[in-house]
Design a protein around this motif. Structure first.
Motif, mmCIF file in Angstrom:
data_model
loop_
_atom_site.group_PDB
_atom_site.id
_atom_site.type_symbol
_atom_site.label_atom_id
_atom_site.label_comp_id
_atom_site.label_asym_id
_atom_site.label_seq_id
_atom_site.Cartn_x
_atom_site.Cartn_y
_atom_site.Cartn_z
ATOM 1 N N CYS A 30 4.074 -2.343 3.628
ATOM 2 C CA CYS A 30 5.027 -1.184 3.157
ATOM 3 C C CYS A 30 6.327 -1.845 2.471
ATOM 4 O O CYS A 30 6.823 -2.564 3.097
ATOM 5 C CB CYS A 30 5.475 -0.386 4.607
ATOM 6 S SG CYS A 30 4.552 0.611 5.377
ATOM 7 N N ILE A 77 0.224 5.516 -5.282
ATOM 8 C CA ILE A 77 0.683 4.689 -3.937
ATOM 9 C C ILE A 77 1.663 5.800 -3.065
ATOM 10 O O ILE A 77 2.597 6.460 -3.845
ATOM 11 C CB ILE A 77 1.886 3.856 -4.573
ATOM 12 C CG1 ILE A 77 1.245 2.609 -5.330
ATOM 13 C CG2 ILE A 77 2.698 3.318 -3.435
ATOM 14 C CD1 ILE A 77 0.614 1.619 -4.580
ATOM 15 N N PRO A 78 1.276 6.033 -2.139
ATOM 16 C CA PRO A 78 1.973 7.257 -1.396
ATOM 17 C C PRO A 78 3.478 6.816 -1.060
ATOM 18 O O PRO A 78 3.734 5.498 -0.889
ATOM 19 C CB PRO A 78 1.305 7.313 0.274
ATOM 20 C CG PRO A 78 -0.107 6.552 -0.050
ATOM 21 C CD PRO A 78 0.220 5.585 -1.089
ATOM 22 N N MET A 79 4.444 7.661 -0.998
ATOM 23 C CA MET A 79 5.729 7.469 -0.925
ATOM 24 C C MET A 79 6.331 8.332 0.121
ATOM 25 O O MET A 79 6.052 9.526 0.152
ATOM 26 C CB MET A 79 6.516 7.512 -2.144
ATOM 27 C CG MET A 79 6.166 6.536 -3.231
ATOM 28 S SD MET A 79 6.922 7.410 -5.091
ATOM 29 C CE MET A 79 5.483 8.676 -5.413
ATOM 30 N N MET A 116 6.523 5.214 8.507
ATOM 31 C CA MET A 116 5.149 4.677 8.319
ATOM 32 C C MET A 116 4.075 5.438 9.109
ATOM 33 O O MET A 116 3.023 5.773 8.600
ATOM 34 C CB MET A 116 5.367 3.307 8.752
ATOM 35 C CG MET A 116 4.038 2.475 8.641
ATOM 36 S SD MET A 116 4.443 0.883 9.681
ATOM 37 C CE MET A 116 4.098 1.375 11.189
ATOM 38 N N HIS A 125 5.328 11.912 0.010
ATOM 39 C CA HIS A 125 4.389 12.637 1.057
ATOM 40 C C HIS A 125 5.214 13.203 2.288
ATOM 41 O O HIS A 125 4.645 14.224 2.789
ATOM 42 C CB HIS A 125 3.548 11.487 1.726
ATOM 43 C CG HIS A 125 2.423 11.826 2.641
ATOM 44 N ND1 HIS A 125 2.576 11.713 3.947
ATOM 45 C CD2 HIS A 125 1.464 12.313 2.309
ATOM 46 C CE1 HIS A 125 1.553 12.411 4.475
ATOM 47 N NE2 HIS A 125 0.744 12.364 3.702
ATOM 48 N N SER A 164 0.868 -1.178 0.045
ATOM 49 C CA SER A 164 0.034 0.071 -0.096
ATOM 50 C C SER A 164 0.824 1.208 -0.100
ATOM 51 O O SER A 164 0.417 2.308 -0.392
ATOM 52 C CB SER A 164 -0.988 0.076 1.090
ATOM 53 O OG SER A 164 0.053 -0.003 2.380
ATOM 54 N N HIS A 165 2.207 1.019 0.425
ATOM 55 C CA HIS A 165 3.096 2.398 0.665
ATOM 56 C C HIS A 165 4.344 1.953 0.338
ATOM 57 O O HIS A 165 4.811 0.922 0.711
ATOM 58 C CB HIS A 165 2.688 2.755 2.093
ATOM 59 C CG HIS A 165 1.625 3.518 2.558
ATOM 60 N ND1 HIS A 165 0.302 2.563 2.792
ATOM 61 C CD2 HIS A 165 1.137 4.640 2.619
ATOM 62 C CE1 HIS A 165 -0.565 3.469 3.016
ATOM 63 N NE2 HIS A 165 -0.155 4.592 3.070
ATOM 64 N N PHE A 205 2.301 8.608 7.277
ATOM 65 C CA PHE A 205 1.563 8.348 6.382
ATOM 66 C C PHE A 205 0.007 8.733 6.927
ATOM 67 O O PHE A 205 -0.174 8.560 8.014
ATOM 68 C CB PHE A 205 1.638 6.938 5.683
ATOM 69 C CG PHE A 205 2.769 6.790 4.792
ATOM 70 C CD1 PHE A 205 2.859 7.648 3.570
ATOM 71 C CD2 PHE A 205 3.576 5.755 5.196
ATOM 72 C CE1 PHE A 205 3.949 7.277 2.901
ATOM 73 C CE2 PHE A 205 4.806 5.531 4.193
ATOM 74 C CZ PHE A 205 4.764 6.442 3.058
ATOM 75 N N VAL A 229 -1.444 2.505 8.696
ATOM 76 C CA VAL A 229 -0.707 1.593 7.699
ATOM 77 C C VAL A 229 0.002 0.562 8.427
ATOM 78 O O VAL A 229 0.639 0.567 9.589
ATOM 79 C CB VAL A 229 0.435 2.641 7.145
ATOM 80 C CG1 VAL A 229 1.165 2.074 6.147
ATOM 81 C CG2 VAL A 229 -0.295 3.974 6.553
#
Ligand SMILES: O=P(O)(O)OC[C@H](O)CO
Ligand SMILES: [Mg+2]
Length: 202
Positions: free
Chosen positions: A184, A120-122, A172, A148, A20-21, A175, A179
């Motif tokens: 991750c 995808i959040p980074m 983590m 992010h 997810s991340h 975010f 999460v």
């Protein structure tokens, strides 16, 4: 007992958590800066008639500055000749002159754009401290603007450098939403960084 082909395909068939991340390391992963550290360390070692060693380099990579300085002094037998603090002082002006010219590693901009385009959040988790981060990233704002957030080695939540999981867990937590570490994906170049991510459960 040696594993069979059947064991291997059963392991490969195990379901894995969907990612997810994504968390990126920076030095030696997004930006080609590790060569600068090597170059400067070789110069300092030459002053003491010592030769650079890749096994020591592997131990220093990814750490906070003072942690890697202690490894440098201990491993090269420089205690009594040079303190970790003096080592950091000796290398500082050379590094400051080199960092602004660093380039991105091949493929990273494309990968970052791909992940961004797919929602995808980074984040970035780097052992580098704030002032070095600014010098290294000044010509790479486009890539870093897609992150992010960034967690640096001198962040108060990073009590110990890699292989402590502190930096990845802090990244983590920053975010949005809840999460899970197992979702991750961490990209790392340093052995201590890979260990840190695994200890974090990523
Ligand atoms: O690899 P990073 O981004 O954690 O940076 C760590 C040091 O600054 C360089 O080894
Ligand atoms: Mg690195």
């Amino acid at each position: 007992m040696a594993s069979t082909g059947a064991d291997e395909s059963a392991a490969a068939a195990q379901p894995r958590a969907a990612i997810s991340h994504v968390i990126f390391d920076m030095d030696g992963l997004l930006l080609d800066t590790e060569g600068f550290y090597t170059e400067v360390q070789e110069k300092i070692l030459a002053r003491y008639s010592k030769v650079f060693d890749w096994s020591v380099k592997a131990k220093m990579m990814g750490k906070k500055a003072i942690e890697s300085a202690r490894i440098f002094v201990d491993e090269f037998g420089l205690a009594g000749l040079l303190t970790p603090e003096q080592f950091l002082e000796q290398r500082e002006s050379m590094l400051q002159a080199l960092f602004p010219s660093c380039i991105k590693l091949p493929g990273v901009l494309r990968l970052v754009h791909h992940l961004h385009a797919n929602g995808i959040p980074m984040a970035v988790a780097t052992g580098s401290h704030k002032s070095h981060f600014a010098l290294k990233t000044q010509n790479h704002q486009e890539m870093f603007s897609l992150m992010h957030h960034v967690v640096m080695g001198d962040d108060p939540e990073v009590k110990a450098g890699k292989p402590s999981p502190d930096i990845f867990l802090a990244a983590m937590r920053r975010f949005e939403g809840n999460v899970e570490p197992s979702k991750c994906l961490v990209f790392e170049d340093a052995p201590s960084g890979v260990a840190a991510a695994k200890i974090a459960g990523m």
